[in-house]
Design an enzyme around this catalytic site. Structure first.
Site, mmCIF file in Angstrom:
data_model
loop_
_atom_site.group_PDB
_atom_site.id
_atom_site.type_symbol
_atom_site.label_atom_id
_atom_site.label_comp_id
_atom_site.label_asym_id
_atom_site.label_seq_id
_atom_site.Cartn_x
_atom_site.Cartn_y
_atom_site.Cartn_z
ATOM 1 N N LYS A 1 0.847 -1.203 0.000
ATOM 2 C CA LYS A 1 0.000 0.000 0.000
ATOM 3 C C LYS A 1 0.875 1.243 0.000
ATOM 4 C CE LYS A 1 -2.990 3.020 2.484
ATOM 5 N NZ LYS A 1 -2.127 4.136 2.084
ATOM 6 N N GLU B 1 8.515 0.038 11.655
ATOM 7 C CA GLU B 1 9.664 0.947 11.493
ATOM 8 C C GLU B 1 9.116 2.352 11.629
ATOM 9 O OE1 GLU B 1 12.827 0.322 11.069
ATOM 10 O OE2 GLU B 1 12.600 -1.840 10.972
ATOM 11 N N CYS C 1 13.603 9.479 8.242
ATOM 12 C CA CYS C 1 13.409 8.957 9.605
ATOM 13 C C CYS C 1 14.698 9.039 10.407
ATOM 14 C CB CYS C 1 12.891 7.534 9.547
ATOM 15 S SG CYS C 1 13.925 6.458 8.559
ATOM 16 N N GLU D 1 9.368 14.746 16.678
ATOM 17 C CA GLU D 1 9.894 14.497 15.340
ATOM 18 C C GLU D 1 9.203 15.461 14.377
ATOM 19 O OE1 GLU D 1 8.595 11.113 13.015
ATOM 20 O OE2 GLU D 1 10.615 10.853 12.244
HETATM 21 P P1 NAD Z 1 2.001 7.869 8.272
HETATM 22 O O1 NAD Z 1 2.110 7.069 9.515
HETATM 23 O O2 NAD Z 1 1.086 9.036 8.242
HETATM 24 O O3 NAD Z 1 1.553 6.944 7.038
HETATM 25 C C1 NAD Z 1 2.245 5.763 6.683
HETATM 26 C C2 NAD Z 1 1.327 4.856 5.878
HETATM 27 O O4 NAD Z 1 0.283 4.377 6.719
HETATM 28 C C3 NAD Z 1 0.636 5.529 4.687
HETATM 29 O O5 NAD Z 1 0.620 4.622 3.602
HETATM 30 C C4 NAD Z 1 -0.770 5.762 5.208
HETATM 31 O O6 NAD Z 1 -1.754 5.811 4.208
HETATM 32 C C5 NAD Z 1 -0.976 4.535 6.060
HETATM 33 N N1 NAD Z 1 -2.030 4.665 7.062
HETATM 34 C C6 NAD Z 1 -2.468 5.791 7.671
HETATM 35 N N2 NAD Z 1 -3.443 5.488 8.565
HETATM 36 C C7 NAD Z 1 -3.620 4.150 8.502
HETATM 37 C C8 NAD Z 1 -4.482 3.230 9.182
HETATM 38 N N3 NAD Z 1 -5.355 3.638 10.096
HETATM 39 N N4 NAD Z 1 -4.374 1.925 8.881
HETATM 40 C C9 NAD Z 1 -3.475 1.490 7.968
HETATM 41 N N5 NAD Z 1 -2.659 2.308 7.274
HETATM 42 C C10 NAD Z 1 -2.719 3.621 7.547
HETATM 43 O O7 NAD Z 1 3.492 8.302 7.938
HETATM 44 P P2 NAD Z 1 3.995 9.312 6.805
HETATM 45 O O8 NAD Z 1 3.624 10.688 7.209
HETATM 46 O O9 NAD Z 1 3.610 8.803 5.463
HETATM 47 O O10 NAD Z 1 5.586 9.105 6.967
HETATM 48 C C11 NAD Z 1 6.333 9.769 7.907
HETATM 49 C C12 NAD Z 1 6.632 8.904 9.119
HETATM 50 O O11 NAD Z 1 7.264 7.694 8.725
HETATM 51 C C13 NAD Z 1 7.614 9.570 10.058
HETATM 52 O O12 NAD Z 1 7.245 9.386 11.403
HETATM 53 C C14 NAD Z 1 8.918 8.861 9.756
HETATM 54 O O13 NAD Z 1 9.871 8.931 10.766
HETATM 55 C C15 NAD Z 1 8.443 7.481 9.511
HETATM 56 N N6 NAD Z 1 9.453 6.737 8.755
HETATM 57 C C16 NAD Z 1 10.163 5.732 9.371
HETATM 58 C C17 NAD Z 1 11.162 5.034 8.680
HETATM 59 C C18 NAD Z 1 11.930 3.902 9.307
HETATM 60 O O14 NAD Z 1 12.534 3.110 8.577
HETATM 61 N N7 NAD Z 1 11.988 3.774 10.623
HETATM 62 C C19 NAD Z 1 11.423 5.368 7.348
HETATM 63 C C20 NAD Z 1 10.705 6.406 6.755
HETATM 64 C C21 NAD Z 1 9.715 7.067 7.469
#
Ligand code: NAD
Length: 478
Positions: free
Chosen positions: A163, A238, A272, A370
């Site tokens: 997704k 992650e 991240c 963050e």
């Molecule tokens: P997000 O948590 O808003 O969204 C991530 C994904 O989850 C998207 O595809 C979104 O559509 C989906 N999603 C949202 N609500 C959901 C639900 N209720 N059920 C299932 N799926 C759902 O994150 P973002 O804003 O896209 O990305 C930024 C975040 O990701 C930051 O906190 C960043 O640190 C983290 N991140 C972590 C890593 C790592 O490897 N640790 C890498 C990149 C980003």
């Protein structure tokens, strides 16, 4: 305008929803995107579940699965320029190396034979794929963050529904074209996108999902875990970080300053592992900050498509507004502005490289939260113990950087840092061979390396009685 479709069961299809993707450099629409709602999400999961038990997939040897990954890697390399343009990310060719690494691992995930403590018994453990995987990807570094899930899952023999984030789904929908061309059987890898409730929540709670591999924010992770309470799928998370970048007075300051600029301002801080908390030894604070400021002044802000641009926009308007507000509140709390935080005269979602001196307000919002943007919060320390206390004073624990020329100190501090990755005199280096994951609120389960592939497997213990004598009747006493 470009148009992208969902990829379900080997077909490119439209969805019940349709939305436009905005170019963050201009705030103008540039692509139309097909969006999955409940029906398409169910369709994708059912296709992956069918594929999992199909002869076309189960009949392939592990080596043949590896060859499919190798073919996908070659196609990614062939189309690296196009994918880089869509994702606005230069290092796409390296993503192919992740697929190659897991291609090589596919036929090396071995089971075991046990020296069992019973006579006439042969006992062995098979390593089998966990089943149907939901891979949920955030909007940043999508081709990379999907490779570290698709690669090991396919190597293990799983099937997937990937997704893509609804705010920037084009790179993964473009990857689907290469997955199709590589020749994976229909349904083995499905790529969809859609909004949280209609698509994400449905996907993670779906009864046919066996494992959820999630990368994103901590708040979304809580929804994922709630979803997995329905299907009892295993999860790996992650999540975010507030990574410390520690500079001791004996460090090579020029090298550390270059690394710090890259750590927080590459990808406009949308990473991240962004080194967002500079912990600098008090005696060199001014000298080090002077170096940073002179480097920040030279950063060329502009449209990512222009070759001289070094620093582009943020992904969404909402994110830009959130960063502006957190920085304003941090300044009200007592942080001092060193550079940045002024409007950028460009139409897109730009926010400039910003440095805040928070040494008198270590509890300021910008130090704790963050931001996922180009904001560096500076704290000072005197001595190792204080550096460690500040570094570990966060609920996250994803990455840390340490700059010092003192080898014994580097070892001491590495042992005590609560962090999944420690970079010594370097920052932000990654490799498919190296595990990557976090402590605390940065999540659990790792990506990269051999162990990540094992997360997509489960074991089956097999007992074989080797005696030809009949088994005794349990109800006849001897
Ligand atoms: P997000 O948590 O808003 O969204 C991530 C994904 O989850 C998207 O595809 C979104 O559509 C989906 N999603 C949202 N609500 C959901 C639900 N209720 N059920 C299932 N799926 C759902 O994150 P973002 O804003 O896209 O990305 C930024 C975040 O990701 C930051 O906190 C960043 O640190 C983290 N991140 C972590 C890593 C790592 O490897 N640790 C890498 C990149 C980003």
């Amino acid at each position: 305008m470009d148009a992208f479709k969902l990829y379900i069961d080997g077909q490119f299809v439209t969805g019940a929803a349709s939305f436009t993707s905005l170019n963050p450099a201009t705030a103008e629409p540039w692509a139309t995107i097909a969006g999955a709602e409940q029906q398409e999400t169910d369709h994708a999961v059912e296709a992956a579940a069918r594929a999992f038990t199909s002869e076309a997939w189960r009949g392939l040897t592990a080596s043949a699965r590896g060859k499919l990954l190798l073919r996908l890697a070659d196609l990614i390399e062939r189309d690296a320029a196009r994918l880089a343009r869509i994702e606005t990310q230069a290092q796409i060719a390296y993503v192919a190396e992740y697929y190659r690494y897991y291609a090589g691992l596919a036929d090396k995930m071995e089971g075991a034979t046990l020296s069992i403590d019973k006579p006439d018994m042969e006992t062995w453990v098979r390593r089998e794929p966990v089943g149907v995987v939901a891979a949920i990807i955030p909007w940043n570094s999508q081709l990379f963050l999907s490779a570290v899930k698709i690669g090991p899952a396919i190597a293990a023999g799983c099937t997937l529904v990937v997704k893509a984030a609804e705010v920037a789904p084009a790179p993964l929908l473009a990857l689907a074209e290469l997955i199709d061309e590589a020749g994976f059987p229909p349904g083995v890898i499905n790529v969809i996108t859609g909004f949280a409730e209609q698509c994400g929540a449905r996907l993670t709670a779906h009864p046919l999902i066996d494992h959820i591999a999630f990368t994103g924010g901590a708040e979304t992770a809580r929804h994922i875990i709630r979803g997995s309470a329905e299907n009892l799928a295993s999860t790996s998370l992650e999540l975010g970080g507030k990574s410390p970048f520690i500079v001791f007075a004996d460090a090579d300051l020029e090298s550390a300053a270059n690394a710090q600029v890259a750590a927080i301002f590459s990808a406009s801080g949308q990473s991240c592992v962004a080194g967002s908390r500079l912990l600098v030894e008090a005696s060199i604070k001014e000298a080090f900050i002077d170096k940073l400021v002179s480097k920040v002044r030279d950063i060329v802000i502009g449209c990512p498509q222009q070759t001289d641009t070094q620093f582009g926009p943020l992904c969404t308007l909402r994110q830009k507004q959130n960063i502006e507000q957190v920085v304003s509140r941090s300044l009200e709390q007592g942080a001092q502005l060193i550079i940045g935080h002024e409007p950028v005269s460009q139409p897109g979602f730009y926010y400039p490289p910003t440095i805040l001196d928070c040494s008198s307000v270590p509890e300021a919002e910008s130090v704790v939260q963050e931001l996922f943007g180009p904001v560096l919060s500076v704290l000072t320390f005197s001595g190792e113990a204080e550096a460690l206390r500040l570094a570990n004073g966060t609920e996250y624990g994803l990455a840390a950087g340490v700059f010092t020329q003192n080898l014994t100190r580097a070892h001491r501090i590495t042992r005590q840092l609560r962090s999944g990755v420690v970079w010594l005199n370097t920052y932000r280096v990654v490799s498919p061979l190296a595990p990557f994951g976090g402590y605390g609120k940065s999540g659990f389960g790792g990506e990269g390396g051999v162990d990540a592939a094992l997360e997509y497997t489960t074991t089956k213990t097999v007992w074989l009685r080797t005696s030809d004598e009949p088994i005794d009747d349990p109800f006849i006493m001897r």
